[in-house]
Design a protein around this motif. Structure first.
Motif, PDB file in Angstrom:
ATOM      1  N   UNK A  21       4.420  10.411  -6.959  1.00  0.00           N
ATOM      2  CA  UNK A  21       4.971  10.754  -8.038  1.00  0.00           C
ATOM      3  C   UNK A  21       4.556  11.026  -9.285  1.00  0.00           C
ATOM      4  N   UNK A  22       3.399   9.702  -9.679  1.00  0.00           N
ATOM      5  CA  UNK A  22       2.902  10.233 -10.973  1.00  0.00           C
ATOM      6  C   UNK A  22       2.282  11.687 -11.356  1.00  0.00           C
ATOM      7  N   UNK A  23       1.761  11.753 -10.345  1.00  0.00           N
ATOM      8  CA  UNK A  23       0.728  13.096 -10.291  1.00  0.00           C
ATOM      9  C   UNK A  23       2.008  14.154 -10.897  1.00  0.00           C
TER      10      UNK A  23
ATOM     11  N   UNK B  31       0.927  -1.152   0.012  1.00  0.00           N
ATOM     12  CA  UNK B  31      -0.004   0.319   0.393  1.00  0.00           C
ATOM     13  C   UNK B  31       1.194   1.014  -0.090  1.00  0.00           C
ATOM     14  N   UNK B  32       2.060   0.784   1.002  1.00  0.00           N
ATOM     15  CA  UNK B  32       2.152   2.359   0.677  1.00  0.00           C
ATOM     16  C   UNK B  32       3.355   2.727  -0.489  1.00  0.00           C
ATOM     17  N   UNK B  33       3.489   1.552  -0.941  1.00  0.00           N
ATOM     18  CA  UNK B  33       4.961   1.197  -2.351  1.00  0.00           C
ATOM     19  C   UNK B  33       3.566   2.419  -3.751  1.00  0.00           C
ATOM     20  N   UNK B  34       2.146   1.794  -3.373  1.00  0.00           N
ATOM     21  CA  UNK B  34       1.275   1.965  -4.586  1.00  0.00           C
ATOM     22  C   UNK B  34       0.845   3.931  -3.747  1.00  0.00           C
ATOM     23  N   UNK B  35       1.079   3.927  -2.553  1.00  0.00           N
ATOM     24  CA  UNK B  35       0.758   5.529  -2.469  1.00  0.00           C
ATOM     25  C   UNK B  35       2.165   6.408  -3.081  1.00  0.00           C
ATOM     26  N   UNK B  36       3.211   5.738  -2.971  1.00  0.00           N
ATOM     27  CA  UNK B  36       3.876   6.217  -3.394  1.00  0.00           C
ATOM     28  C   UNK B  36       3.898   7.100  -4.921  1.00  0.00           C
ATOM     29  N   UNK B  37       3.940   5.638  -5.924  1.00  0.00           N
ATOM     30  CA  UNK B  37       4.047   5.765  -7.413  1.00  0.00           C
ATOM     31  C   UNK B  37       2.668   6.987  -7.116  1.00  0.00           C
ATOM     32  N   UNK B  38       1.561   6.837  -7.125  1.00  0.00           N
ATOM     33  CA  UNK B  38       0.503   7.660  -7.147  1.00  0.00           C
ATOM     34  C   UNK B  38       1.283   9.255  -7.392  1.00  0.00           C
TER      35      UNK B  38
ATOM     36  N   UNK C  36       4.798  14.093 -11.915  1.00  0.00           N
ATOM     37  CA  UNK C  36       5.474  14.251 -13.080  1.00  0.00           C
ATOM     38  C   UNK C  36       4.678  14.666 -14.163  1.00  0.00           C
ATOM     39  N   UNK C  37       3.025  14.413 -14.206  1.00  0.00           N
ATOM     40  CA  UNK C  37       2.668  15.582 -14.477  1.00  0.00           C
ATOM     41  C   UNK C  37       2.226  16.678 -13.922  1.00  0.00           C
ATOM     42  N   UNK C  38       2.319  17.282 -13.313  1.00  0.00           N
ATOM     43  CA  UNK C  38       2.695  18.357 -13.257  1.00  0.00           C
ATOM     44  C   UNK C  38       3.571  18.824 -13.412  1.00  0.00           C
ATOM     45  N   UNK C  39       4.652  18.512 -13.378  1.00  0.00           N
ATOM     46  CA  UNK C  39       5.969  19.448 -13.830  1.00  0.00           C
ATOM     47  C   UNK C  39       6.894  18.464 -14.854  1.00  0.00           C
ATOM     48  N   UNK C  40       6.624  17.465 -15.039  1.00  0.00           N
ATOM     49  CA  UNK C  40       6.275  16.671 -16.519  1.00  0.00           C
ATOM     50  C   UNK C  40       8.363  16.400 -16.143  1.00  0.00           C
ATOM     51  N   UNK C  41       8.024  15.624 -14.915  1.00  0.00           N
ATOM     52  CA  UNK C  41      10.305  15.797 -14.380  1.00  0.00           C
ATOM     53  C   UNK C  41      10.135  14.407 -13.756  1.00  0.00           C
ATOM     54  N   UNK C  42      10.878  13.573 -13.789  1.00  0.00           N
ATOM     55  CA  UNK C  42      10.811  12.094 -13.129  1.00  0.00           C
ATOM     56  C   UNK C  42      12.742  12.818 -12.370  1.00  0.00           C
ATOM     57  N   UNK C  43      12.349  12.874 -10.886  1.00  0.00           N
ATOM     58  CA  UNK C  43      13.387  12.547 -10.351  1.00  0.00           C
ATOM     59  C   UNK C  43      14.297  11.783  -9.185  1.00  0.00           C
TER      60      UNK C  43
END
Length: 113
Positions: free
Chosen positions: A73-75, A64-71, A77-84
């Motif tokens: 990060x996806x948000x 569940x923690x990983x799933x929340x983190x993925x969500x 990435x969609x906002x900033x167009x960057x993956x850190x």
């Protein structure tokens, strides 16, 4: 006897104090307090399995923690167009912890006989 229970034949036996202590110890290990149910189950099936689900609960928490983190990060990435790189490292760390927990759980199940 309760009416409508379906059990009409009584079985009675005596045990030593040592045997009673052993029965009570095994009941505690099986996680039951009902002596009649325990003895009936042992007489009919010969064994009782009590599973400790703590490992499964921990694995579920990690996933569940990983799933929340993925969500999150996806948000981002969609906002900033960057993956850190830090986000990727966090995901790798979470996946490694979940993998370790899963392997431990699988090991417990393979040892179970």
């Amino acid at each position: 006897m309760r009416t409508g229970e379906g059990r009409t034949i009584g079985l009675y036996f005596k045990v030593t104090e040592k045997e009673l202590n052993l029965i009570e110890k095994k009941m505690e290990q099986a996680g039951t307090k009902n002596k009649r149910a325990y003895l009936r189950k042992m007489a009919v099936d010969g064994y009782i399995v009590h599973l400790d689900m703590g490992s499964v609960k921990e694995l579920n928490r990690l996933l569940r923690s990983i799933s929340g983190n993925i969500n999150q990060i996806a948000r981002r990435c969609n906002e900033t167009r960057n993956l850190y790189a830090e986000d990727v490292a966090d995901l790798k760390k979470g996946c490694a912890a979940a993998n370790t927990a899963l392997l431990g759980l699988v090991k417990k199940f393979t040892e179970f006989k």
